[in-house]
Design an enzyme around this catalytic site. Structure first.
Site, short mmCIF file in Angstrom:
data_model
loop_
_atom_site.label_atom_id
_atom_site.label_comp_id
_atom_site.label_asym_id
_atom_site.label_seq_id
_atom_site.Cartn_x
_atom_site.Cartn_y
_atom_site.Cartn_z
N LYS A 96 0.86 -1.18 0.00
CA LYS A 96 0.00 0.00 0.00
C LYS A 96 0.90 1.23 0.00
O LYS A 96 1.67 1.45 0.94
CB LYS A 96 -0.91 0.01 1.23
CG LYS A 96 -1.76 1.27 1.32
CD LYS A 96 -2.51 1.34 2.64
CE LYS A 96 -3.16 2.71 2.82
NZ LYS A 96 -3.78 2.87 4.15
N GLY A 157 -8.26 8.76 10.17
CA GLY A 157 -8.59 8.76 11.58
C GLY A 157 -9.63 9.77 12.01
O GLY A 157 -9.95 9.87 13.20
N ALA A 183 -9.64 5.24 4.74
CA ALA A 183 -9.47 6.42 5.61
C ALA A 183 -10.77 7.18 5.84
O ALA A 183 -11.53 7.42 4.91
CB ALA A 183 -8.41 7.38 5.07
N GLY A 184 -11.00 7.53 7.10
CA GLY A 184 -12.11 8.38 7.47
C GLY A 184 -13.41 7.67 7.81
O GLY A 184 -14.35 8.30 8.29
N ASN A 205 -9.35 1.08 10.13
CA ASN A 205 -8.56 0.73 11.30
C ASN A 205 -9.13 1.40 12.55
O ASN A 205 -9.69 0.76 13.43
CB ASN A 205 -7.10 1.11 11.08
CG ASN A 205 -6.16 0.65 12.19
OD1 ASN A 205 -4.95 0.69 12.04
ND2 ASN A 205 -6.67 0.16 13.31
N THR A 206 -9.01 2.74 12.62
CA THR A 206 -9.38 3.46 13.82
C THR A 206 -10.84 3.25 14.21
O THR A 206 -11.17 3.22 15.40
CB THR A 206 -9.11 4.97 13.63
OG1 THR A 206 -7.75 5.15 13.22
CG2 THR A 206 -9.33 5.74 14.92
#
EC number: 2.8.1.10
Length: 256
Positions: A96, A157, A183-184, A205-206
């Protein structure tokens, strides 16, 4: 099936491995998510130091496809060095590409992302670049020959969800390679929406690791991604300004 280069996956959820409270919670979240692709930052773990805690020692690497990322790279050359380090450690040559251009927003540097992707393709890597929701940049990356496009829904995040669904839909419509929203993502609803737009997968992830209950959230994300994909394949009804009765009116008698 989600097809990336020579690899095929049943799950359309790709899961990051950072910021979990501990390895036990991390492993349980991974298990319930049924993710087959796990991503991690090469710079955040010393993969050559046997004394350091290592994610790779905790996971059954035969069960998962590991996707190292080049987080921390500020230019193409740094990204290539990180990718080669991951490959030298015996990891998959799928990478990535993450080249950050702004420390406040953590948005990717478009020029360096293009350069890094081109250089890594020449080195024989399977390249998945993290990019913004710039439609033209996504097309240029695709024209280079990358194996998937990974546009951000919103800053890394942030949990803001998909802030520009129109651009994301344009990227998906023009794509000839998988589009993985990255992301986001903050909630299962965000993940489902990405899939309803036609994305091929979601990397997060987050949203899981930072949840009050990461294990439950991992399961929720799994189910929402499956539901969103089914909804996309089923085809939603058209939006209309006026009401349409769901029950037929013909043949109904009026009681006076």
């Amino acid at each position: 099936m989600l097809n990336i280069g020579p690899f095929s996956f049943h799950s359309r959820l790709l899961l990051g491995t950072g910021k979990f409270p501990d390895f036990d919670v991390q492993q349980k979240a991974i298990d319930v998510s049924e993710a087959e692709v796990l991503t991690f930052a090469v710079r955040r773990m010393d993969i050559f130091d046997a004394k350091q805690p290592n994610l790779l020692e905790k996971l059954d690497v035969k069960k998962y496809k590991l996707l190292p990322n080049t987080a921390g790279a500020k230019n193409a050359e740094e990204a290539v060095r990180i990718a080669k380090l991951a490959k030298a450690s015996g990891l998959c040559d799928m990478i990535k590409v993450e080249v950050i251009g702004d420390d406040r927003t953590l948005l990717p540097d478009p020029v360096e992302t293009l350069r890094a992707s081109e250089m890594l393709l020449e080195e024989g890597f399977i390249v998945l670049p993290y990019t913004s929701d710039d439609v033209v940049l996504a097309r240029k990356l695709q024209e280079l020959g990358v194996h998937a496009i990974m546009p951000g829904a919103s800053p890394i995040g942030s949990g803001l969800g998909i802030v520009n669904p129109l651009n994301l839909s344009f990227i998906i419509e023009q794509a000839t390679v998988p589009v993985i929203v990255d992301a986001g993502i903050g909630s299962p609803a965000d993940a489902a929406f990405a899939m309803e737009l036609g994305a091929d997968g979601v990397l997060l992830n987050t949203a899981v690791s930072g949840a009050k209950d990461p294990i439950k959230m991992a399961q929720a994300m799994k189910l929402s991604i499956e539901a969103g994909r089914l909804g996309f394949e089923a085809g939603r009804i058209a939006r209309k300004r006026c009401a349409t009765a769901s029950s037929p009116l013909e043949g109904m008698s009026v009681v006076e």
